[in-house]
Design a protein around this motif. Structure first.
Motif, PDB file in Angstrom:
ATOM      1  N   ALA A 195       0.810  -1.219   0.000  1.00 50.33           N
ATOM      2  CA  ALA A 195       0.000   0.000   0.000  1.00 50.33           C
ATOM      3  C   ALA A 195       0.842   1.267   0.000  1.00 50.33           C
ATOM      4  O   ALA A 195       0.399   2.302  -0.514  1.00 50.33           O
ATOM      5  CB  ALA A 195      -0.922   0.001   1.212  1.00 50.33           C
ATOM      6  N   THR A 196       2.047   1.218   0.553  1.00 47.14           N
ATOM      7  CA  THR A 196       2.820   2.450   0.711  1.00 47.14           C
ATOM      8  C   THR A 196       3.917   2.643  -0.327  1.00 47.14           C
ATOM      9  O   THR A 196       4.326   3.781  -0.553  1.00 47.14           O
ATOM     10  CB  THR A 196       3.463   2.494   2.105  1.00 47.14           C
ATOM     11  N   LYS A 197       4.417   1.594  -0.924  1.00 43.72           N
ATOM     12  CA  LYS A 197       5.521   1.736  -1.876  1.00 43.72           C
ATOM     13  C   LYS A 197       5.020   2.302  -3.199  1.00 43.72           C
ATOM     14  O   LYS A 197       3.927   2.002  -3.654  1.00 43.72           O
ATOM     15  CB  LYS A 197       6.216   0.390  -2.127  1.00 43.72           C
ATOM     16  N   ARG A 198       5.858   3.111  -3.815  1.00 43.34           N
ATOM     17  CA  ARG A 198       5.497   3.726  -5.084  1.00 43.34           C
ATOM     18  C   ARG A 198       6.209   3.113  -6.280  1.00 43.34           C
ATOM     19  O   ARG A 198       5.864   3.393  -7.410  1.00 43.34           O
ATOM     20  CB  ARG A 198       5.817   5.222  -5.055  1.00 43.34           C
ATOM     21  N   ASN A 199       7.220   2.303  -6.043  1.00 41.81           N
ATOM     22  CA  ASN A 199       7.866   1.678  -7.193  1.00 41.81           C
ATOM     23  C   ASN A 199       7.459   0.211  -7.281  1.00 41.81           C
ATOM     24  O   ASN A 199       6.999  -0.391  -6.315  1.00 41.81           O
ATOM     25  CB  ASN A 199       9.393   1.826  -7.127  1.00 41.81           C
ATOM     26  N   ALA A 200       7.594  -0.329  -8.444  1.00 41.54           N
ATOM     27  CA  ALA A 200       7.103  -1.680  -8.716  1.00 41.54           C
ATOM     28  C   ALA A 200       7.853  -2.742  -7.920  1.00 41.54           C
ATOM     29  O   ALA A 200       7.260  -3.728  -7.502  1.00 41.54           O
ATOM     30  CB  ALA A 200       7.209  -1.975 -10.214  1.00 41.54           C
TER      31      ALA A 200
ATOM     32  N   ASN B 259      10.736  -4.067 -18.808  1.00 46.57           N
ATOM     33  CA  ASN B 259      10.234  -3.477 -20.039  1.00 46.57           C
ATOM     34  C   ASN B 259       9.710  -2.059 -19.795  1.00 46.57           C
ATOM     35  O   ASN B 259       9.941  -1.157 -20.593  1.00 46.57           O
ATOM     36  CB  ASN B 259       9.131  -4.364 -20.625  1.00 46.57           C
ATOM     37  N   PHE B 260       9.015  -1.861 -18.681  1.00 48.89           N
ATOM     38  CA  PHE B 260       8.510  -0.525 -18.338  1.00 48.89           C
ATOM     39  C   PHE B 260       9.666   0.426 -18.079  1.00 48.89           C
ATOM     40  O   PHE B 260       9.628   1.588 -18.482  1.00 48.89           O
ATOM     41  CB  PHE B 260       7.597  -0.622 -17.110  1.00 48.89           C
ATOM     42  N   TYR B 261      10.742  -0.055 -17.432  1.00 48.40           N
ATOM     43  CA  TYR B 261      11.907   0.789 -17.180  1.00 48.40           C
ATOM     44  C   TYR B 261      12.610   1.165 -18.482  1.00 48.40           C
ATOM     45  O   TYR B 261      13.078   2.296 -18.639  1.00 48.40           O
ATOM     46  CB  TYR B 261      12.881   0.086 -16.238  1.00 48.40           C
TER      47      TYR B 261
ATOM     48  N   VAL C 242      10.506   3.039 -12.581  1.00 45.87           N
ATOM     49  CA  VAL C 242       9.593   1.955 -12.232  1.00 45.87           C
ATOM     50  C   VAL C 242       8.502   2.473 -11.290  1.00 45.87           C
ATOM     51  O   VAL C 242       7.917   1.722 -10.531  1.00 45.87           O
ATOM     52  CB  VAL C 242      10.328   0.751 -11.595  1.00 45.87           C
ATOM     53  N   ASP C 243       8.232   3.768 -11.354  1.00 40.19           N
ATOM     54  CA  ASP C 243       7.197   4.391 -10.541  1.00 40.19           C
ATOM     55  C   ASP C 243       5.833   3.937 -11.039  1.00 40.19           C
ATOM     56  O   ASP C 243       5.495   4.113 -12.213  1.00 40.19           O
ATOM     57  CB  ASP C 243       7.325   5.910 -10.622  1.00 40.19           C
ATOM     58  N   VAL C 244       5.028   3.348 -10.157  1.00 37.72           N
ATOM     59  CA  VAL C 244       3.735   2.805 -10.585  1.00 37.72           C
ATOM     60  C   VAL C 244       2.725   3.897 -10.897  1.00 37.72           C
ATOM     61  O   VAL C 244       1.720   3.638 -11.558  1.00 37.72           O
ATOM     62  CB  VAL C 244       3.168   1.833  -9.524  1.00 37.72           C
ATOM     63  N   ASP C 245       2.960   5.122 -10.442  1.00 34.65           N
ATOM     64  CA  ASP C 245       2.040   6.220 -10.768  1.00 34.65           C
ATOM     65  C   ASP C 245       2.169   6.649 -12.234  1.00 34.65           C
ATOM     66  O   ASP C 245       1.259   7.259 -12.776  1.00 34.65           O
ATOM     67  CB  ASP C 245       2.298   7.423  -9.863  1.00 34.65           C
ATOM     68  N   ARG C 246       3.285   6.342 -12.877  1.00 30.67           N
ATOM     69  CA  ARG C 246       3.484   6.720 -14.267  1.00 30.67           C
ATOM     70  C   ARG C 246       2.986   5.654 -15.232  1.00 30.67           C
ATOM     71  O   ARG C 246       3.223   5.738 -16.429  1.00 30.67           O
ATOM     72  CB  ARG C 246       4.971   6.952 -14.527  1.00 30.67           C
ATOM     73  N   ALA C 247       2.303   4.646 -14.744  1.00 28.63           N
ATOM     74  CA  ALA C 247       1.856   3.540 -15.583  1.00 28.63           C
ATOM     75  C   ALA C 247       0.465   3.780 -16.161  1.00 28.63           C
ATOM     76  O   ALA C 247      -0.224   2.829 -16.514  1.00 28.63           O
ATOM     77  CB  ALA C 247       1.878   2.251 -14.774  1.00 28.63           C
ATOM     78  N   ASN C 248       0.033   5.004 -16.284  1.00 32.08           N
ATOM     79  CA  ASN C 248      -1.280   5.298 -16.842  1.00 32.08           C
ATOM     80  C   ASN C 248      -1.402   4.912 -18.306  1.00 32.08           C
ATOM     81  O   ASN C 248      -2.496   4.663 -18.791  1.00 32.08           O
ATOM     82  CB  ASN C 248      -1.613   6.785 -16.684  1.00 32.08           C
ATOM     83  N   GLU C 249      -0.276   4.859 -18.998  1.00 34.93           N
ATOM     84  CA  GLU C 249      -0.298   4.505 -20.425  1.00 34.93           C
ATOM     85  C   GLU C 249      -0.628   3.044 -20.669  1.00 34.93           C
ATOM     86  O   GLU C 249      -0.949   2.663 -21.770  1.00 34.93           O
ATOM     87  CB  GLU C 249       1.059   4.840 -21.058  1.00 34.93           C
TER      88      GLU C 249
ATOM     89  N   VAL D 288       6.431  -2.979  -4.407  1.00 32.76           N
ATOM     90  CA  VAL D 288       5.141  -3.671  -4.434  1.00 32.76           C
ATOM     91  C   VAL D 288       5.353  -5.173  -4.581  1.00 32.76           C
ATOM     92  O   VAL D 288       4.674  -5.981  -3.924  1.00 32.76           O
ATOM     93  CB  VAL D 288       4.255  -3.110  -5.565  1.00 32.76           C
ATOM     94  N   LEU D 289       6.305  -5.582  -5.419  1.00 33.14           N
ATOM     95  CA  LEU D 289       6.610  -7.005  -5.575  1.00 33.14           C
ATOM     96  C   LEU D 289       7.137  -7.615  -4.280  1.00 33.14           C
ATOM     97  O   LEU D 289       6.791  -8.754  -3.933  1.00 33.14           O
ATOM     98  CB  LEU D 289       7.633  -7.211  -6.691  1.00 33.14           C
ATOM     99  N   MET D 290       7.962  -6.864  -3.544  1.00 29.92           N
ATOM    100  CA  MET D 290       8.435  -7.374  -2.256  1.00 29.92           C
ATOM    101  C   MET D 290       7.278  -7.536  -1.281  1.00 29.92           C
ATOM    102  O   MET D 290       7.245  -8.502  -0.500  1.00 29.92           O
ATOM    103  CB  MET D 290       9.491  -6.433  -1.675  1.00 29.92           C
ATOM    104  N   GLY D 291       6.317  -6.619  -1.313  1.00 34.84           N
ATOM    105  CA  GLY D 291       5.144  -6.752  -0.459  1.00 34.84           C
ATOM    106  C   GLY D 291       4.318  -7.980  -0.806  1.00 34.84           C
ATOM    107  O   GLY D 291       3.827  -8.685   0.085  1.00 34.84           O
ATOM    108  N   ILE D 292       4.174  -8.243  -2.092  1.00 30.77           N
ATOM    109  CA  ILE D 292       3.427  -9.434  -2.520  1.00 30.77           C
ATOM    110  C   ILE D 292       4.125 -10.696  -2.041  1.00 30.77           C
ATOM    111  O   ILE D 292       3.474 -11.636  -1.573  1.00 30.77           O
ATOM    112  CB  ILE D 292       3.248  -9.432  -4.054  1.00 30.77           C
ATOM    113  N   GLU D 293       5.441 -10.721  -2.135  1.00 29.65           N
ATOM    114  CA  GLU D 293       6.185 -11.892  -1.669  1.00 29.65           C
ATOM    115  C   GLU D 293       6.036 -12.083  -0.160  1.00 29.65           C
ATOM    116  O   GLU D 293       5.924 -13.213   0.317  1.00 29.65           O
ATOM    117  CB  GLU D 293       7.663 -11.773  -2.041  1.00 29.65           C
ATOM    118  N   LEU D 294       6.025 -10.988   0.595  1.00 26.24           N
ATOM    119  CA  LEU D 294       5.821 -11.112   2.041  1.00 26.24           C
ATOM    120  C   LEU D 294       4.438 -11.657   2.365  1.00 26.24           C
ATOM    121  O   LEU D 294       4.280 -12.480   3.277  1.00 26.24           O
ATOM    122  CB  LEU D 294       6.027  -9.759   2.722  1.00 26.24           C
TER     123      LEU D 294
END
Length: 113
Positions: A29-34, A95-97, A103-110, A37-43
């Motif tokens: 919920a708090t991280k802004r880079n991908a 690929n996004f990078y 790898v900021d998830v806020d810039r993934a609007n495209e 977020v992946l580390m949170g999913i693994e936890l």
């Protein structure tokens, strides 16, 4: 000399699994880079694995015809799924990078279709 035997109970495993799960949800919920977020999913997945193994322990199951490996088999299946998820997610992040230099998830609007 006083020696105390520390016995590990199922509730201790459940507490550790719950803490890992909550830390993973907060990380997602708090991280802004991908990668965060992946580390949170693994936890979250590892916390669930600890709970599966604790619920499949000898203490909770009744002695019967089952082998008692239900929790371990589910945890192994989750580990395989987590490895596949991590490989696909890291490929998407790389690929996004390459396309956006971040790898900021806020810039993934495209990526919306």
């Amino acid at each position: 000399m006083l020696t105390m035997l520390a016995t590990t109970t199922v509730s201790m495993y459940l507490a550790v699994g719950a803490v890992m799960f909550v830390v993973g949800v907060v990380c997602m919920a708090t991280k802004r880079n991908a990668l965060g977020v992946l580390m949170g999913i693994e936890l979250v997945l590892n916390g669930a694995n600890i709970n599966f193994i604790a619920f499949g322990s000898r203490v909770l199951r009744s002695e019967g015809p089952t082998l008692g490996l239900d929790g371990q088999l589910i945890a192994l299946f989750v580990i395989v799924l987590a490895a596949a998820e991590a490989a696909v997610a890291l490929a998407i992040a790389l690929n996004f990078y390459n396309n956006h230099s971040t790898v900021d998830v806020d810039r993934a609007n495209e990526l919306k279709g």
